[in-house]
Design a protein around this motif. Structure first.
Motif, PDB file in Angstrom:
ATOM      1  N   LEU A  87     -16.631   7.502 -41.016  1.00  0.00           N
ATOM      2  CA  LEU A  87     -15.616   8.472 -40.613  1.00  0.00           C
ATOM      3  C   LEU A  87     -14.673   7.857 -39.572  1.00  0.00           C
ATOM      4  CD1 LEU A  87     -14.690  11.388 -41.006  1.00  0.00           C
ATOM      5  CD2 LEU A  87     -16.252  12.070 -39.176  1.00  0.00           C
ATOM      6  N   ARG A  88     -15.222   7.060 -38.683  1.00  0.00           N
ATOM      7  CA  ARG A  88     -14.396   6.395 -37.668  1.00  0.00           C
ATOM      8  C   ARG A  88     -13.389   5.447 -38.316  1.00  0.00           C
ATOM      9  NH1 ARG A  88     -13.966   1.792 -34.926  1.00  0.00           N
ATOM     10  NH2 ARG A  88     -15.598   0.836 -36.201  1.00  0.00           N
ATOM     11  N   GLU A  89     -13.821   4.721 -39.347  1.00  0.00           N
ATOM     12  CA  GLU A  89     -12.911   3.808 -40.038  1.00  0.00           C
ATOM     13  C   GLU A  89     -11.794   4.574 -40.746  1.00  0.00           C
ATOM     14  OE1 GLU A  89     -15.193   1.392 -42.619  1.00  0.00           O
ATOM     15  OE2 GLU A  89     -16.203   0.283 -41.005  1.00  0.00           O
ATOM     16  N   GLN A  90     -12.150   5.695 -41.342  1.00  0.00           N
ATOM     17  CA  GLN A  90     -11.125   6.510 -42.005  1.00  0.00           C
ATOM     18  C   GLN A  90     -10.114   7.056 -40.991  1.00  0.00           C
ATOM     19  OE1 GLN A  90     -12.509   9.377 -45.023  1.00  0.00           O
ATOM     20  NE2 GLN A  90     -14.548   8.448 -44.830  1.00  0.00           N
ATOM     21  N   CYS A  91     -10.610   7.446 -39.832  1.00  0.00           N
ATOM     22  CA  CYS A  91      -9.711   7.943 -38.784  1.00  0.00           C
ATOM     23  C   CYS A  91      -8.763   6.844 -38.316  1.00  0.00           C
ATOM     24  CB  CYS A  91     -10.524   8.468 -37.597  1.00  0.00           C
ATOM     25  SG  CYS A  91     -11.502   9.941 -37.967  1.00  0.00           S
ATOM     26  N   ALA A  92      -9.285   5.632 -38.163  1.00  0.00           N
ATOM     27  CA  ALA A  92      -8.450   4.511 -37.739  1.00  0.00           C
ATOM     28  C   ALA A  92      -7.369   4.211 -38.779  1.00  0.00           C
ATOM     29  CB  ALA A  92      -9.312   3.278 -37.501  1.00  0.00           C
ATOM     30  N   GLU A  93      -7.745   4.294 -40.061  1.00  0.00           N
ATOM     31  CA  GLU A  93      -6.757   4.055 -41.118  1.00  0.00           C
ATOM     32  C   GLU A  93      -5.659   5.118 -41.086  1.00  0.00           C
ATOM     33  OE1 GLU A  93      -6.474   3.815 -45.999  1.00  0.00           O
ATOM     34  OE2 GLU A  93      -8.422   4.012 -45.014  1.00  0.00           O
ATOM     35  N   SER A  94      -6.053   6.370 -40.908  1.00  0.00           N
ATOM     36  CA  SER A  94      -5.069   7.456 -40.843  1.00  0.00           C
ATOM     37  C   SER A  94      -4.136   7.276 -39.649  1.00  0.00           C
ATOM     38  CB  SER A  94      -5.782   8.805 -40.750  1.00  0.00           C
ATOM     39  OG  SER A  94      -6.548   9.055 -41.908  1.00  0.00           O
ATOM     40  N   ALA A  95      -4.704   6.865 -38.518  1.00  0.00           N
ATOM     41  CA  ALA A  95      -3.885   6.655 -37.324  1.00  0.00           C
ATOM     42  C   ALA A  95      -2.884   5.530 -37.541  1.00  0.00           C
ATOM     43  CB  ALA A  95      -4.781   6.348 -36.125  1.00  0.00           C
ATOM     44  N   ALA A  96      -3.318   4.462 -38.246  1.00  0.00           N
ATOM     45  CA  ALA A  96      -2.411   3.342 -38.522  1.00  0.00           C
ATOM     46  C   ALA A  96      -1.253   3.776 -39.418  1.00  0.00           C
ATOM     47  CB  ALA A  96      -3.186   2.197 -39.170  1.00  0.00           C
ATOM     48  N   ILE A  97      -1.547   4.603 -40.401  1.00  0.00           N
ATOM     49  CA  ILE A  97      -0.492   5.087 -41.299  1.00  0.00           C
ATOM     50  C   ILE A  97       0.491   5.973 -40.553  1.00  0.00           C
ATOM     51  CG2 ILE A  97      -0.041   6.499 -43.341  1.00  0.00           C
ATOM     52  CD1 ILE A  97      -2.694   5.529 -44.475  1.00  0.00           C
ATOM     53  N   ARG A  98      -0.033   6.809 -39.667  1.00  0.00           N
ATOM     54  CA  ARG A  98       0.860   7.662 -38.871  1.00  0.00           C
ATOM     55  C   ARG A  98       1.751   6.818 -37.970  1.00  0.00           C
ATOM     56  NH1 ARG A  98      -3.782  10.825 -38.369  1.00  0.00           N
ATOM     57  NH2 ARG A  98      -4.176   9.956 -36.291  1.00  0.00           N
ATOM     58  N   ARG A  99       1.173   5.778 -37.389  1.00  0.00           N
ATOM     59  CA  ARG A  99       1.957   4.900 -36.528  1.00  0.00           C
ATOM     60  C   ARG A  99       3.081   4.228 -37.324  1.00  0.00           C
ATOM     61  NH1 ARG A  99       1.816   4.957 -30.953  1.00  0.00           N
ATOM     62  NH2 ARG A  99      -0.309   5.280 -30.203  1.00  0.00           N
ATOM     63  N   ALA A 100       2.752   3.763 -38.522  1.00  0.00           N
ATOM     64  CA  ALA A 100       3.767   3.109 -39.354  1.00  0.00           C
ATOM     65  C   ALA A 100       4.880   4.080 -39.717  1.00  0.00           C
ATOM     66  CB  ALA A 100       3.119   2.547 -40.621  1.00  0.00           C
ATOM     67  N   ALA A 101       4.507   5.323 -40.022  1.00  0.00           N
ATOM     68  CA  ALA A 101       5.511   6.332 -40.359  1.00  0.00           C
ATOM     69  C   ALA A 101       6.397   6.641 -39.151  1.00  0.00           C
ATOM     70  CB  ALA A 101       4.825   7.601 -40.854  1.00  0.00           C
TER      71      ALA A 101
END
Length: 386
Positions: A87-101
């Motif tokens: 779950l932590r890895e999925q959260c990190a991936e989501s945060a990275a996508i938000r940052r890119a957006a």
């Protein structure tokens, strides 16, 4: 680029949907950790779900490492830890996508100013910030020597005519940097700042704090070629959510993109001005060379030692095509002659000897059937314009 941007938007939307599920999973995992640890579990403060998940994961890991769990709970705790790590890895991936957006949105805000003149870019930047980034008010300032000079303020429509719109103050404001410690730090250190309580912060300029009625703001320097040329301030007056480091970083990213766009506009304007000056210089030279040629052609002709040999007329001389009779190197040298360059200057530019230049000039005059460099330059100029 448009397809890439559309793909980014679709992915961001899918992330938002997935984030809702991740938040629910985080709450569920936290509750399970609380049940396993019982009274030993220490609940986190009013943090978001992901922060609570990190705290629960840390406590459960420590309990397993130190042997504090009964054997009946060890297997469940291990499975739960694996689930929490995933779950932590999925959260990190989501945060990275938000940052890119977010970075894409900042880039778009600055790129929208790209085709404007430098002065218009300055005037339009605050509106671009408020329309694209999560700010309701933005101000751009110039740094001129030791002076801080606010240039333009923009507020969202809902604040038009309200006390939050202090444009009249901005239009006539000018402050010594020595009296604005925070802005001095921005100029000296070239890093953005988050000011949570401007009224209590000793570094802020109280005159503008009072005029703006700001309860908190972010600021970023505009750095061009290693020098701070301006500042950008932004805030959200009346908003419930306070400004945070993410807001500071967004504005700093915009200031970086803005500096690039502004530099490009200045460069375009300088090139355009240089081109205009060069064209005017060529026109003046062309007129002068025409006068010289007319003066030469108006001289009394010398007696012809060979009357049976017809001399080329002016029309015949003018009819010689430069590109047809000259080599590439000769045309290159002739182009420099047309600018008024001397043999020495041409030799330095083309990295050849001055003697070689003289030899080429002699061949050029002979092939073009003209008596002087000036006449050759006029002929070249006329044919280039035609």
């Amino acid at each position: 680029m448009t397809e890439l941007r559309s793909a980014m938007i679709r992915r961001e939307q899918s992330v938002e949907v997935r984030d809702e599920g991740l938040v629910q999973d985080a709450h569920e995992c936290t509750d399970l950790v609380s049940k396993i640890l019982g009274a030993a579990y220490q609940a986190s403060g009013p943090e978001d779900a992901y922060a609570a998940l990190a705290g629960a994961r840390h406590q459960l890991g420590n309990a397993l490492t130190e042997g504090l769990l009964p054997e009946t709970d060890i297997e469940e705790a291990c499975v739960l830890l694996v689930r929490m790590e995933d779950l932590r890895e999925q959260c990190a991936e989501s945060a990275a996508i938000r940052r890119a957006a977010e970075l894409a949105a900042v880039h778009d805000a600055a790129a929208g100013l790209r085709d404007l003149a430098s002065g218009d870019i300055v005037q339009s930047a605050p509106e671009a910030i408020c329309s694209t980034l999560p700010f309701a008010r933005a101000m751009i300032s110039a740094i001129s020597g030791s002076l801080w000079q606010p240039q333009r303020l923009h507020v969202r429509p809902e604040f038009d005519g309200s006390p939050m719109d202090f444009s009249d103050f901005v239009n006539s404001a000018e402050f010594p940097l020595s009296e604005a410690r925070l802005e001095t730090e921005l100029v000296r250190r070239r890093v953005p700042a988050l000011v949570a309580a401007p009224a209590q912060d000793e570094r802020t300029m109280k005159e503008i704090v009072v005029a703006s009625r700001s309860s908190g703001y972010v600021a970023a320097p505009i750095v061009s070629r290693g020098r701070v040329i301006g500042l950008i301030h932004a805030d959200r007056p009346g908003a419930r959510d306070p400004l945070d480091p993410d807001d500071r970083d967004r504005l700093d990213a915009f200031a970086t993109f803005f500096a690039l766009v502004y530099e490009q506009a200045i460069l375009r304007e300088r090139i355009s001005a240089q081109r205009s000056r060069l064209a005017a210089s060529f026109d003046s030279t062309d007129v002068l060379l025409e006068r010289i040629q007319k003066a030469e052609l108006g001289l009394r002709p010398q007696p012809d030692e060979h009357p049976h040999i017809a001399r080329p007329t002016v029309d015949q001389t003018s009819a010689v095509e430069v590109s047809a009779v000259l080599t590439f190197r000769e045309r290159e040298i002739l182009s420099h002659i047309a600018t008024g360059a001397t043999n020495s200057q041409i030799a330095q530019t083309l990295v050849i000897s001055e003697g070689t230049v003289k030899s080429h000039v002699k061949h050029i005059l002979k092939k073009l059937r003209v008596p002087t460099r000036a006449a050759a330059a006029v002929l070249y100029s006329h044919q280039i314009r035609r």
